[in-house]
Design an enzyme around this catalytic site. Structure first.
Site, PDB file in Angstrom:
ATOM      1  N   PHE A 122       0.840  -1.198   0.000  1.00 15.66           N
ATOM      2  CA  PHE A 122       0.000   0.000   0.000  1.00 15.66           C
ATOM      3  C   PHE A 122       0.877   1.252   0.000  1.00 15.66           C
ATOM      4  O   PHE A 122       1.745   1.394   0.874  1.00 15.66           O
ATOM      5  CB  PHE A 122      -0.909  -0.007   1.230  1.00 15.66           C
ATOM      6  CG  PHE A 122      -1.737   1.235   1.377  1.00 15.66           C
ATOM      7  CD1 PHE A 122      -2.777   1.493   0.490  1.00 15.66           C
ATOM      8  CD2 PHE A 122      -1.475   2.154   2.386  1.00 15.66           C
ATOM      9  CE1 PHE A 122      -3.539   2.653   0.612  1.00 15.66           C
ATOM     10  CE2 PHE A 122      -2.238   3.304   2.520  1.00 15.66           C
ATOM     11  CZ  PHE A 122      -3.273   3.562   1.628  1.00 15.66           C
ATOM     12  N   GLY A 130       3.082  12.664   5.623  1.00 13.03           N
ATOM     13  CA  GLY A 130       3.116  11.530   6.547  1.00 13.03           C
ATOM     14  C   GLY A 130       1.810  11.526   7.316  1.00 13.03           C
ATOM     15  O   GLY A 130       0.777  11.077   6.800  1.00 13.03           O
ATOM     16  N   GLU A 363       1.165   3.416  10.287  1.00 14.79           N
ATOM     17  CA  GLU A 363      -0.319   3.366  10.197  1.00 14.79           C
ATOM     18  C   GLU A 363      -0.961   4.387  11.134  1.00 14.79           C
ATOM     19  O   GLU A 363      -1.961   4.103  11.790  1.00 14.79           O
ATOM     20  CB  GLU A 363      -0.838   1.949  10.451  1.00 14.79           C
ATOM     21  CG  GLU A 363      -0.545   1.039   9.273  1.00 14.79           C
ATOM     22  CD  GLU A 363      -1.295  -0.262   9.295  1.00 14.79           C
ATOM     23  OE1 GLU A 363      -2.447  -0.294   9.751  1.00 14.79           O
ATOM     24  OE2 GLU A 363      -0.709  -1.262   8.833  1.00 14.79           O
ATOM     25  N   GLY A 364      -0.364   5.559  11.218  1.00 10.44           N
ATOM     26  CA  GLY A 364      -0.848   6.631  12.099  1.00 10.44           C
ATOM     27  C   GLY A 364      -0.047   6.610  13.383  1.00 10.44           C
ATOM     28  O   GLY A 364      -0.043   5.591  14.092  1.00 10.44           O
TER      29      GLY A 364
HETATM   30  C1  LIG Z   1       9.277   1.157   8.546  1.00 14.34           C
HETATM   31  C2  LIG Z   1       8.124   1.944   7.985  1.00 14.34           C
HETATM   32  C3  LIG Z   1       7.196   1.322   7.167  1.00 14.34           C
HETATM   33  C4  LIG Z   1       6.149   2.069   6.618  1.00 14.34           C
HETATM   34  N1  LIG Z   1       5.267   1.464   5.745  1.00 14.34           N
HETATM   35  C5  LIG Z   1       4.366   2.233   5.073  1.00 14.34           C
HETATM   36  C6  LIG Z   1       3.566   1.664   4.014  1.00 14.34           C
HETATM   37  O1  LIG Z   1       3.623   0.457   3.752  1.00 14.34           O
HETATM   38  N2  LIG Z   1       2.735   2.491   3.324  1.00 14.34           N
HETATM   39  C7  LIG Z   1       2.637   3.830   3.594  1.00 14.34           C
HETATM   40  O2  LIG Z   1       1.879   4.526   2.911  1.00 14.34           O
HETATM   41  N3  LIG Z   1       3.366   4.385   4.602  1.00 14.34           N
HETATM   42  C8  LIG Z   1       4.230   3.628   5.334  1.00 14.34           C
HETATM   43  N4  LIG Z   1       4.997   4.190   6.327  1.00 14.34           N
HETATM   44  C9  LIG Z   1       4.819   5.600   6.660  1.00 14.34           C
HETATM   45  C10 LIG Z   1       4.217   5.813   8.050  1.00 14.34           C
HETATM   46  O3  LIG Z   1       2.864   5.489   8.077  1.00 14.34           O
HETATM   47  C11 LIG Z   1       4.516   7.274   8.451  1.00 14.34           C
HETATM   48  O4  LIG Z   1       5.908   7.332   8.711  1.00 14.34           O
HETATM   49  C12 LIG Z   1       3.722   7.716   9.650  1.00 14.34           C
HETATM   50  O5  LIG Z   1       2.363   7.855   9.325  1.00 14.34           O
HETATM   51  C13 LIG Z   1       4.215   9.061  10.227  1.00 14.34           C
HETATM   52  O6  LIG Z   1       4.456  10.003   9.249  1.00 14.34           O
HETATM   53  P1  LIG Z   1       5.853  10.785   9.221  1.00 14.34           P
HETATM   54  O7  LIG Z   1       6.924   9.754   9.310  1.00 14.34           O
HETATM   55  O8  LIG Z   1       5.871  11.673   8.037  1.00 14.34           O
HETATM   56  O9  LIG Z   1       5.885  11.635  10.555  1.00 14.34           O
HETATM   57  P2  LIG Z   1       5.307  13.134  10.716  1.00 14.34           P
HETATM   58  O10 LIG Z   1       3.905  13.188  10.236  1.00 14.34           O
HETATM   59  O11 LIG Z   1       6.282  14.094  10.165  1.00 14.34           O
HETATM   60  O12 LIG Z   1       5.280  13.256  12.303  1.00 14.34           O
HETATM   61  C14 LIG Z   1       6.412  13.658  13.055  1.00 14.34           C
HETATM   62  C15 LIG Z   1       5.972  13.810  14.511  1.00 14.34           C
HETATM   63  O13 LIG Z   1       4.965  14.835  14.616  1.00 14.34           O
HETATM   64  C16 LIG Z   1       3.808  14.318  15.241  1.00 14.34           C
HETATM   65  N5  LIG Z   1       2.609  14.906  14.649  1.00 14.34           N
HETATM   66  C17 LIG Z   1       2.394  15.220  13.342  1.00 14.34           C
HETATM   67  N6  LIG Z   1       1.171  15.709  13.170  1.00 14.34           N
HETATM   68  C18 LIG Z   1       0.570  15.673  14.377  1.00 14.34           C
HETATM   69  C19 LIG Z   1      -0.731  16.019  14.853  1.00 14.34           C
HETATM   70  N7  LIG Z   1      -1.689  16.501  14.036  1.00 14.34           N
HETATM   71  N8  LIG Z   1      -1.009  15.862  16.173  1.00 14.34           N
HETATM   72  C20 LIG Z   1      -0.063  15.366  17.008  1.00 14.34           C
HETATM   73  N9  LIG Z   1       1.179  15.009  16.620  1.00 14.34           N
HETATM   74  C21 LIG Z   1       1.488  15.162  15.319  1.00 14.34           C
HETATM   75  C22 LIG Z   1       3.852  12.805  14.979  1.00 14.34           C
HETATM   76  O14 LIG Z   1       3.086  12.078  15.933  1.00 14.34           O
HETATM   77  C23 LIG Z   1       5.345  12.527  15.084  1.00 14.34           C
HETATM   78  O15 LIG Z   1       5.705  12.379  16.429  1.00 14.34           O
HETATM   79  C24 LIG Z   1       6.015   3.448   6.925  1.00 14.34           C
HETATM   80  C25 LIG Z   1       6.945   4.060   7.772  1.00 14.34           C
HETATM   81  C26 LIG Z   1       7.989   3.337   8.292  1.00 14.34           C
HETATM   82  C27 LIG Z   1       8.990   4.046   9.168  1.00 14.34           C
END
Ligand SMILES: Cc1cc2nc3c(=O)[nH]c(=O)nc-3n(C[C@H](O)[C@H](O)[C@H](O)COP(=O)(O)OP(=O)(O)OC[C@H]3O[C@@H](n4cnc5c(N)ncnc54)[C@H](O)[C@@H]3O)c2cc1C
Length: 383
Positions: A122, A130, A363-364
């Site tokens: 996905f 993110g 996944e969030g």
């Molecule tokens: C090993 C791995 C596998 C993954 N697999 C998939 C996959 O198969 N498919 C896919 O689509 N994605 C995948 N992801 C992506 C993953 O879902 C995202 O990394 C995750 O949703 C967080 O997004 P970000 O890393 O951009 O963090 P950011 O959104 O930049 O967040 C950074 C920090 O800010 C906080 N934050 C941001 N916004 C808010 C808010 N509104 N309220 C409170 N706190 C907030 C977050 O909680 C976090 O602590 C994967 C990630 C990893 C590391």
């Protein structure tokens, strides 16, 4: 605890445990060390019908649901979360097709996924999107006979290994999140390639890569749902998949608990096994309670979904947040019980501790999901 699983579910859970202990345990440290995708184990899971436990029989599956999937993920994760997530990510890439695909799309793709001949994945996340999925920039421009995709997805589990990808892209940029649509994209489609492969702290047997789309023509028949439904489908998909992530966390925590109990029985200090120390007993008792509570919540939410409930956003988020916080706490405490050797790669809790962290992030993130739970609380009366 008795969870009143069906006979088939008990068999699935027992078989997954056997596969985990006999096939994964001997190679888990090597897979982790080499960051090697577990193809041999995927083949075993395919040969034993594990890949189709959640897929209806008419498409070649075993006809179970989210709970059946959770049982397999839990047992695999108890031994190796990297293998478990490679298996679970295929379900993540399949749910949208399963629930919202046309009959033609299901007949074309589900049998290969159910049999394990093909893995799915996905793709939503991008460098600019993110937690704020509305920030995606990948576009899908309508053309005669299909859509042309351009953009890059990052951190995609099973990237490069899967054959079938559910990808979210903007069909109407100006509409923002309401302008996103979901597409099935096959590996090998011209213009679709794989970029950077990530080097990770944990779940190192799993593959995490970029998906790169450069003028990639996707046939019209590969849109899932209608144009503009991409984010609604994504939210519904994640509601359905999060208990599976909870199950990954429960399995991890269970594995760490068992390892800690065993070590506490064997390790002698001050003339006795450290299990005799009340401070250690209290930690182990808390760990056991937390694991069972997480399992009960995950199973209950999975059963709710399988019963045909329509709205389970809050419960699904709760199961993921509670179980993943449990996994982080229990693996941390397990390492503490192991003392210095727990910090070394020779013992499994070091890997479990590394593997646990991601369950609080993907996944969030747990912060974002807590705000989602609070939002649902505000909406509902009598909570
Ligand atoms: C090993 C791995 C596998 C993954 N697999 C998939 C996959 O198969 N498919 C896919 O689509 N994605 C995948 N992801 C992506 C993953 O879902 C995202 O990394 C995750 O949703 C967080 O997004 P970000 O890393 O951009 O963090 P950011 O959104 O930049 O967040 C950074 C920090 O800010 C906080 N934050 C941001 N916004 C808010 C808010 N509104 N309220 C409170 N706190 C907030 C977050 O909680 C976090 O602590 C994967 C990630 C990893 C590391």
């Amino acid at each position: 605890m008795e969870y009143f699983l069906s006979e088939q579910q008990k068999e699935i859970k027992a078989l997954a445990r056997t596969i985990a202990e006999e096939r994964i345990l001997p190679v888990r440290a090597e897979l982790d060390e080499k960051e090697e995708f577990p193809w041999e184990i995927m083949k075993v899971l395919a040969d034993t019908d594990m890949c189709g436990v959640f897929i209806p029989e008419e498409y070649g599956g075993l006809g179970g649901g989210v709970l059946d999937l959770c049982l397999v993920v839990e047992e695999l994760s108890r031994v190796c979360s990297g293998v478990a997530v490679s298996y679970a990510a295929s379900a993540l890439g399949t749910f949208t097709l399963l629930v919202y695909g046309t009959e033609e799309q299901k007949r074309k793709y589900l049998p290969d996924i159910a049999s394990g001949r093909k893995l799915a994945a996905f793709g939503l996340t991008e460098a600019t999107a993110g937690s704020d999925a509305g920030g995606i920039k990948t576009t899908a421009t309508r053309t005669s006979g299909g859509y042309i995709l351009n953009g890059t997805k990052q951190f995609i589990t099973n990237g490069g290994q899967a054959e079938i990808y559910t990808v979210i892209a903007l069909t109407a940029k100006e509409k923002g999140p309401r302008g996103a649509s979901a597409f099935l994209v096959e590996k090998g489609t011209p213009g679709f390639s794989f970029g950077r492969k990530e080097k990770k702290l944990g779940i190192r047997a799993s593959a995490t890569t970029e998906l790169v789309f450069e003028d990639c023509l996707v046939p019209e028949g590969n849109i899932l749902g209608r144009e503009g439904m991409g984010f609604i489908l994504t939210m519904k998909l994640l509601d359905r998949s999060r208990p599976g992530l909870g199950a990954q966390a429960v399995g991890l925590a269970q594995g760490a608990l068992e390892a800690a109990v065993e070590y506490a029985r064997q390790r002698i200090q001050f003339g006795h096994a450290i299990f005799a120390q009340q401070a250690v007993q209290i930690m182990l008792a808390d760990m056991a309670m937390q694991v069972e509570a997480a399992r009960a919540l995950v199973y209950a939410v999975a059963k709710t979904i399988d019963s045909g409930a329509k709205d389970f956003t809050r419960e699904s988020a709760m199961s993921k947040v509670f179980a993943s916080d449990t996994a982080m706490k229990v693996t941390t405490d397990a390492m503490q019980i192991f003392g210095g050797v727990g910090y070394m790669r020779d013992y499994p809790v070091e890997k479990m501790f590394r593997d646990a962290k991601i369950t609080q992030i993907y996944e969030g993130t747990n912060q974002v999901l807590r705000t989602a739970i609070a939002f649902e609380l505000r909406k509902k009366k009598g909570v």
